[in-house]
Write a protein that holds these residues in place. Structure first.
Motif, PDB file in Angstrom:
ATOM      1  N   THR A   1      11.747 -25.115 -10.966  1.00 20.76           N
ATOM      2  CA  THR A   1      12.919 -24.749 -11.770  1.00 20.76           C
ATOM      3  C   THR A   1      12.779 -25.121 -13.239  1.00 20.76           C
ATOM      4  N   GLU A   2      11.591 -25.459 -13.683  1.00 19.27           N
ATOM      5  CA  GLU A   2      11.410 -25.907 -15.068  1.00 19.27           C
ATOM      6  C   GLU A   2      11.780 -24.800 -16.062  1.00 19.27           C
ATOM      7  N   GLY A   3      12.582 -25.160 -17.052  1.00 22.51           N
ATOM      8  CA  GLY A   3      12.917 -24.241 -18.134  1.00 22.51           C
ATOM      9  C   GLY A   3      13.924 -23.173 -17.781  1.00 22.51           C
ATOM     10  N   LEU A   4      14.557 -23.267 -16.616  1.00 26.53           N
ATOM     11  CA  LEU A   4      15.505 -22.234 -16.192  1.00 26.53           C
ATOM     12  C   LEU A   4      16.935 -22.654 -16.494  1.00 26.53           C
ATOM     13  N   ALA A   5      17.792 -21.668 -16.676  1.00 24.48           N
ATOM     14  CA  ALA A   5      19.208 -21.925 -16.907  1.00 24.48           C
ATOM     15  C   ALA A   5      19.831 -22.546 -15.651  1.00 24.48           C
ATOM     16  N   PRO A   6      20.886 -23.355 -15.810  1.00 24.49           N
ATOM     17  CA  PRO A   6      21.485 -24.049 -14.656  1.00 24.49           C
ATOM     18  C   PRO A   6      21.856 -23.138 -13.493  1.00 24.49           C
ATOM     19  N   LEU A   7      22.431 -21.973 -13.759  1.00 27.36           N
ATOM     20  CA  LEU A   7      22.823 -21.081 -12.663  1.00 27.36           C
ATOM     21  C   LEU A   7      21.606 -20.552 -11.915  1.00 27.36           C
ATOM     22  N   ILE A   8      20.535 -20.271 -12.650  1.00 31.20           N
ATOM     23  CA  ILE A   8      19.305 -19.790 -12.015  1.00 31.20           C
ATOM     24  C   ILE A   8      18.677 -20.915 -11.196  1.00 31.20           C
ATOM     25  N   ARG A   9      18.702 -22.119 -11.746  1.00 35.17           N
ATOM     26  CA  ARG A   9      18.173 -23.257 -10.996  1.00 35.17           C
ATOM     27  C   ARG A   9      18.882 -23.399  -9.656  1.00 35.17           C
ATOM     28  N   GLU A  10      20.206 -23.285  -9.696  1.00 35.62           N
ATOM     29  CA  GLU A  10      20.979 -23.415  -8.458  1.00 35.62           C
ATOM     30  C   GLU A  10      20.593 -22.327  -7.465  1.00 35.62           C
ATOM     31  N   GLU A  11      20.325 -21.128  -7.972  1.00 38.50           N
ATOM     32  CA  GLU A  11      19.910 -20.042  -7.086  1.00 38.50           C
ATOM     33  C   GLU A  11      18.555 -20.336  -6.447  1.00 38.50           C
ATOM     34  N   ILE A  12      17.649 -20.935  -7.223  1.00 43.04           N
ATOM     35  CA  ILE A  12      16.331 -21.283  -6.684  1.00 43.04           C
ATOM     36  C   ILE A  12      16.466 -22.379  -5.624  1.00 43.04           C
ATOM     37  N   TRP A  13      17.307 -23.387  -5.882  1.00 40.68           N
ATOM     38  CA  TRP A  13      17.499 -24.445  -4.883  1.00 40.68           C
ATOM     39  C   TRP A  13      18.127 -23.898  -3.610  1.00 40.68           C
ATOM     40  N   ASN A  14      19.066 -22.980  -3.761  1.00 37.58           N
ATOM     41  CA  ASN A  14      19.659 -22.347  -2.577  1.00 37.58           C
ATOM     42  C   ASN A  14      18.611 -21.584  -1.783  1.00 37.58           C
ATOM     43  N   CYS A  15      17.707 -20.927  -2.512  1.00 35.96           N
ATOM     44  CA  CYS A  15      16.605 -20.202  -1.869  1.00 35.96           C
ATOM     45  C   CYS A  15      15.728 -21.167  -1.073  1.00 35.96           C
ATOM     46  N   LEU A  16      15.394 -22.304  -1.678  1.00 33.10           N
ATOM     47  CA  LEU A  16      14.539 -23.272  -0.994  1.00 33.10           C
ATOM     48  C   LEU A  16      15.236 -23.858   0.233  1.00 33.10           C
ATOM     49  N   SER A  17      16.537 -24.085   0.135  1.00 27.45           N
ATOM     50  CA  SER A  17      17.284 -24.561   1.301  1.00 27.45           C
ATOM     51  C   SER A  17      17.239 -23.546   2.436  1.00 27.45           C
ATOM     52  N   MET A  18      17.368 -22.276   2.079  1.00 25.12           N
ATOM     53  CA  MET A  18      17.305 -21.222   3.078  1.00 25.12           C
ATOM     54  C   MET A  18      15.916 -21.181   3.721  1.00 25.12           C
ATOM     55  N   LEU A  19      14.875 -21.305   2.906  1.00 24.36           N
ATOM     56  CA  LEU A  19      13.517 -21.284   3.440  1.00 24.36           C
ATOM     57  C   LEU A  19      13.281 -22.455   4.391  1.00 24.36           C
ATOM     58  N   LYS A  20      13.811 -23.606   4.032  1.00 26.33           N
ATOM     59  CA  LYS A  20      13.705 -24.766   4.921  1.00 26.33           C
ATOM     60  C   LYS A  20      14.375 -24.469   6.256  1.00 26.33           C
ATOM     61  N   GLY A  21      15.541 -23.814   6.183  1.00 19.87           N
ATOM     62  CA  GLY A  21      16.249 -23.455   7.408  1.00 19.87           C
ATOM     63  C   GLY A  21      15.468 -22.485   8.278  1.00 19.87           C
ATOM     64  N   ARG A  22      14.618 -21.667   7.656  1.00 27.73           N
ATOM     65  CA  ARG A  22      13.776 -20.728   8.399  1.00 27.73           C
ATOM     66  C   ARG A  22      12.536 -21.388   8.986  1.00 27.73           C
ATOM     67  N   GLY A  23      12.315 -22.655   8.620  1.00 27.02           N
ATOM     68  CA  GLY A  23      11.126 -23.347   9.104  1.00 27.02           C
ATOM     69  C   GLY A  23       9.889 -23.099   8.275  1.00 27.02           C
ATOM     70  N   GLN A  24      10.067 -22.599   7.042  1.00 24.57           N
ATOM     71  CA  GLN A  24       8.936 -22.346   6.163  1.00 24.57           C
ATOM     72  C   GLN A  24       8.346 -23.664   5.665  1.00 24.57           C
ATOM     73  N   SER A  25       7.053 -23.835   5.798  1.00 26.04           N
ATOM     74  CA  SER A  25       6.372 -25.003   5.245  1.00 26.04           C
ATOM     75  C   SER A  25       6.269 -24.840   3.734  1.00 26.04           C
ATOM     76  N   VAL A  26       6.639 -25.900   2.990  1.00 28.01           N
ATOM     77  CA  VAL A  26       6.708 -25.811   1.532  1.00 28.01           C
ATOM     78  C   VAL A  26       6.155 -27.086   0.907  1.00 28.01           C
ATOM     79  N   LEU A  27       5.357 -26.926  -0.138  1.00 28.20           N
ATOM     80  CA  LEU A  27       4.951 -28.012  -1.027  1.00 28.20           C
ATOM     81  C   LEU A  27       5.479 -27.665  -2.401  1.00 28.20           C
ATOM     82  N   VAL A  28       6.367 -28.512  -2.954  1.00 29.08           N
ATOM     83  CA  VAL A  28       7.054 -28.166  -4.188  1.00 29.08           C
ATOM     84  C   VAL A  28       6.909 -29.266  -5.225  1.00 29.08           C
ATOM     85  N   ILE A  29       6.659 -28.846  -6.458  1.00 30.90           N
ATOM     86  CA  ILE A  29       6.671 -29.738  -7.615  1.00 30.90           C
ATOM     87  C   ILE A  29       7.929 -29.438  -8.415  1.00 30.90           C
ATOM     88  N   ASP A  30       8.693 -30.477  -8.717  1.00 32.47           N
ATOM     89  CA  ASP A  30       9.850 -30.327  -9.591  1.00 32.47           C
ATOM     90  C   ASP A  30      10.279 -31.723 -10.029  1.00 32.47           C
TER      91      ASP A  30
END
Length: 242
Positions: free
Chosen positions: A170-199
């Motif tokens: 989420t580096e350099g993104l506007a707050p609303l976009i950041r929130e959308e990205i975090w929501n996306c990652l939460s959804m992916l976690k719920g799907r069981g997607q394996s993720v390695l994230v830097i933030d």
């Protein structure tokens, strides 16, 4: 997380050392990601986080150590072969194809080599990021930074990866976009997607990540769960500047 998933190690990095010319950046760094797990890689700028990702992906080859993905040794493989094994990368700086449309970016490397029983499609990406549906015929170069990040994530998901890696999610993104990205990652976690994230956002990472690695000057200096990280504010101040 189910113990059966924890028992399966998807990515295993052991004691890697990586250099740029004569300058060594990683000094025996180790980490692992289990199937279905979200892992955060944290640390101040310049401590070796992106170099770790580049080493995993074969873009900057580690000179020693072991990197295994899905049980296969990949340290000596070229980047395209590592990606074909099932790693989707959202790189720092997004690096979308500027002279392709949004639609063309999404289908350029799409596939389902890992045999995902519920594969990502254009329709599912558009449902995840409706803005990409609106911009489908726009050239990549015309997108805002936030739209480019959505596109970079969508493009990686269209490969149906076993492991999704996001470098500076989420580096350099506007707050609303950041929130959308975090929501996306939460959804992916719920799907069981394996993720390695830097933030750098400890609050959001602690909310959705299973485990965290903190690196300092190319070495792993701490690893633990979100609960353990939250309970150690002195650790956050020392290594993350919070």
């Amino acid at each position: 997380m189910a113990e059966s998933k924890m028992a399966e190690t998807l990515l295993e990095v052991e004691g890697i050392e990586t250099c740029y010319g004569l300058s060594q950046v990683l000094f025996g760094l180790s980490l692992c990601v289990h199937a279905g797990e979200m892992v955060a890689l944290m640390g101040r700028n310049g401590m070796g986080k992106t170099t770790t990702i580049r080493s995993i992906m074969g873009m900057t080859a580690a000179r020693s150590g072991t990197i295994r993905f899905a049980g296969e040794q990949v340290r000596s493989l070229p980047s395209y072969k590592i990606a074909k094994l099932g790693i989707g990368l959202v790189p720092e700086g997004r690096q979308i194809f500027p002279n392709l449309t949004v639609y063309e970016n999404l289908v350029a490397a799409s596939g389902n080599r890992a045999g995902n029983p519920d594969p990502w499609t254009i329709e599912k990406i558009h449902a995840l990021f409706p803005r990409l549906a609106e911009r489908s015929s726009n050239m990549g170069v015309t997108l805002s930074g936030g739209e480019q990040q959505m596109l970079a994530i969508g493009r990686a998901l269209m490969t149906n990866p076993k492991l999704l890696i996001l470098d500076e999610a989420t580096e350099g993104l506007a707050p609303l976009i950041r929130e959308e990205i975090w929501n996306c990652l939460s959804m992916l976690k719920g799907r069981g997607q394996s993720v390695l994230v830097i933030d750098k956002n400890v609050a959001n990472l602690s909310r959705i990540a299973d485990r965290h690695y903190i690196i300092e000057r190319g070495r792993t200096v701490w690893t633990g769960t979100s609960e353990q990280l939250i309970a150690e504010p002195d650790l956050q101040h020392r290594y993350l500047g919070i």
